[in-house]
Design a protein around this motif. Sequence first.
Motif, PDB file in Angstrom:
ATOM      1  N   ASN A 275      -5.288  -4.871  11.530  1.00  0.00           N
ATOM      2  CA  ASN A 275      -6.602  -4.396  11.346  1.00  0.00           C
ATOM      3  C   ASN A 275      -7.359  -5.491  11.311  1.00  0.00           C
ATOM      4  O   ASN A 275      -6.951  -6.616  11.029  1.00  0.00           O
ATOM      5  CB  ASN A 275      -6.459  -3.673   9.842  1.00  0.00           C
TER       6      ASN A 275
ATOM      7  N   GLY B  16      -8.149  -4.098   4.029  1.00  0.00           N
ATOM      8  CA  GLY B  16      -7.770  -3.027   3.951  1.00  0.00           C
ATOM      9  C   GLY B  16      -8.096  -2.372   2.631  1.00  0.00           C
ATOM     10  O   GLY B  16      -8.363  -3.052   1.572  1.00  0.00           O
ATOM     11  N   ASP B  17      -8.035  -0.985   2.620  1.00  0.00           N
ATOM     12  CA  ASP B  17      -8.362  -0.093   1.330  1.00  0.00           C
ATOM     13  C   ASP B  17      -7.228   0.787   1.266  1.00  0.00           C
ATOM     14  O   ASP B  17      -6.876   1.350   2.299  1.00  0.00           O
ATOM     15  CB  ASP B  17      -9.777   0.613   1.798  1.00  0.00           C
ATOM     16  N   PRO B  18      -6.555   0.770   0.176  1.00  0.00           N
ATOM     17  CA  PRO B  18      -6.957   0.268  -1.190  1.00  0.00           C
ATOM     18  C   PRO B  18      -6.416  -1.126  -1.577  1.00  0.00           C
ATOM     19  O   PRO B  18      -6.824  -1.640  -2.999  1.00  0.00           O
ATOM     20  CB  PRO B  18      -6.412   1.267  -2.217  1.00  0.00           C
ATOM     21  N   GLU B  19      -5.838  -1.758  -0.683  1.00  0.00           N
ATOM     22  CA  GLU B  19      -5.409  -3.342  -1.258  1.00  0.00           C
ATOM     23  C   GLU B  19      -6.626  -4.052  -1.839  1.00  0.00           C
ATOM     24  O   GLU B  19      -6.307  -4.990  -2.573  1.00  0.00           O
ATOM     25  CB  GLU B  19      -4.604  -4.036  -0.045  1.00  0.00           C
TER      26      GLU B  19
ATOM     27  N   LYS C   9       0.999   4.955   1.586  1.00  0.00           N
ATOM     28  CA  LYS C   9       0.161   5.692   2.409  1.00  0.00           C
ATOM     29  C   LYS C   9       0.434   7.182   1.907  1.00  0.00           C
ATOM     30  O   LYS C   9      -0.388   7.995   2.503  1.00  0.00           O
ATOM     31  CB  LYS C   9       0.705   5.251   3.798  1.00  0.00           C
TER      32      LYS C   9
ATOM     33  N   GLY D 257      -5.353   7.473   3.769  1.00  0.00           N
ATOM     34  CA  GLY D 257      -6.001   6.222   4.267  1.00  0.00           C
ATOM     35  C   GLY D 257      -5.385   5.220   3.092  1.00  0.00           C
ATOM     36  O   GLY D 257      -5.525   4.048   3.301  1.00  0.00           O
TER      37      GLY D 257
ATOM     38  N   ARG E  24     -10.033  -6.027   9.607  1.00  0.00           N
ATOM     39  CA  ARG E  24     -11.267  -5.768   8.255  1.00  0.00           C
ATOM     40  C   ARG E  24     -10.045  -5.963   6.958  1.00  0.00           C
ATOM     41  O   ARG E  24      -8.900  -5.676   7.162  1.00  0.00           O
ATOM     42  CB  ARG E  24     -11.891  -4.651   8.371  1.00  0.00           C
TER      43      ARG E  24
ATOM     44  N   ASP F 208       0.947  -1.065  -0.097  1.00  0.00           N
ATOM     45  CA  ASP F 208      -0.073  -0.115  -0.106  1.00  0.00           C
ATOM     46  C   ASP F 208       0.832   1.288   0.036  1.00  0.00           C
ATOM     47  O   ASP F 208       2.116   1.271   0.645  1.00  0.00           O
ATOM     48  CB  ASP F 208      -0.662  -0.055   1.380  1.00  0.00           C
TER      49      ASP F 208
ATOM     50  N   TYR G 263      -5.791  -8.233   9.357  1.00  0.00           N
ATOM     51  CA  TYR G 263      -4.830  -7.821   8.245  1.00  0.00           C
ATOM     52  C   TYR G 263      -3.552  -7.443   8.910  1.00  0.00           C
ATOM     53  O   TYR G 263      -3.614  -6.847   9.864  1.00  0.00           O
ATOM     54  CB  TYR G 263      -5.453  -6.663   7.683  1.00  0.00           C
TER      55      TYR G 263
HETATM   56  N1  GLY Z   1      -4.273   0.184   3.683  1.00  0.00           N
HETATM   57  C1  GLY Z   1      -4.626   0.868   4.804  1.00  0.00           C
HETATM   58  C2  GLY Z   1      -5.932   0.589   5.628  1.00  0.00           C
HETATM   59  O1  GLY Z   1      -6.644  -0.149   5.089  1.00  0.00           O
HETATM   60  O2  GLY Z   1      -5.814   0.817   6.819  1.00  0.00           O
END
Ligand code: GLY
Length: 417
Positions: A279, A283-286, A208, A220, A281, A206, A263
């Motif tokens: 995390n 991840g975004d944007p992965e 950042k 994010g 949940r 990712d 994650y």
């Molecule tokens: N890729 C960072 C996040 O979802 O926290």
Amino acid sequence: MRVLVIGSGAREHAFCLALKADPSVTEIHVAPGNAGTAHVARNHAVDVADPAGVADLAAQLAADLVVVGPEVPLVLGAADAIRAKGIACFGPSAQAAQIEGSKSFAKEVMAEAGVRTARSEVVDSTARLDAALDRFGPIWVVKDDRLAAGKGVVVTEDRAEAREHAVELLERGHPVLLESYLDGPEVSLFCLVNGDQVVPLLPAQDFKRAYDGDAGPNTGGMGAYTPLPWLPQALVDQIVAEVVRPVAVELQQRGCPYSGLLYAGLAIGREGPAVVEFNCRFGDPETQPVLALLRTPLGQLLRSVADGTLLETTELEWEPGYAVGVVLAAEHYPAKPRLGDTITGAVGTGLVLAGVDEKDGALVSAGGRVLTAVGIGPDIDAARAQAYARIEQVHLPGGHYRTDIALAAARGEVVIP
Ligand code: GLY
């Protein structure tokens, strides 16, 4: 199977696109959703921070499976409230979600599980701050101990900047976590976890920082790619064996077994992988590039986690090649994104929407991160070319994106120290 997805980001739009390709999924509902999910699913209003409201909606829709995307509802107990109604839910309990919700809980679990992570200290008053800052540096990592949507972290060589961020958090009543800096390239490894059963997805990376060359403030996430040509499979196996499984086992032993997506954010340094954060949940944007390569039907896979039948012998199927996702952000993101601008060209294959609303038939920006353009290809160059061709067809006044997502990997310049 009738599926309800909770959330409104590009991650949730990516879930919908993958669920649509699963023949066992007959209906897709999303709450609250966005203009992208509205094209593949039915959007419903909900306050994601109200677990009872989320569970009531799941019951009203007679959902067979609820997939909770973001961390906030999970930390507040949405999965518990949904399960209490007898509905299958993909996502950990509030107790297990503390692995993301409380950085100090995560550190405690990692210490018990013998997992390598940064040295850290929680500071809860300005009186203790200066002495604590002296014990860290020359690169300071200052984190909000509570949820901060990826924006509570400052990594800096400037002690004054580190101090200023810490003071601002403390003045808002948030405890501060100071950490030693972990060097080496970062990896996001998403694992489906069912108790002590762990099934990793493809590793991703990712980006950042807001601007090219890793300049500018933390965001994010401005882009991601998968898989990682510089990360040998043996290291992925090592991360599962030495990091993710011990944490899953420790959570089980504490009486809060994990069910959902765990994650692991890691830095691969000289001494091997070390955890930057966990995390609770996807991840975004992965998620956007990772799901673009997943061939295994997503609904059935998430359902097996929710039902507790996922085994680590489960073999996932992947498209060969690579996927790259590039995030289009609104003007002045992350500081003060300007919203309400008209977006054109944002509909089409590989465009995964996030902060986008539909008003009078037009798409308008409604969040800092507006969409992710995803490209796939036999190599990273081809996947990058497709992702950038797709983002270039989108027009948003003041919109910006990084031009160097996955570039170092394509050039073979990412090295493990
Ligand atoms: N890729 C960072 C996040 O979802 O926290």
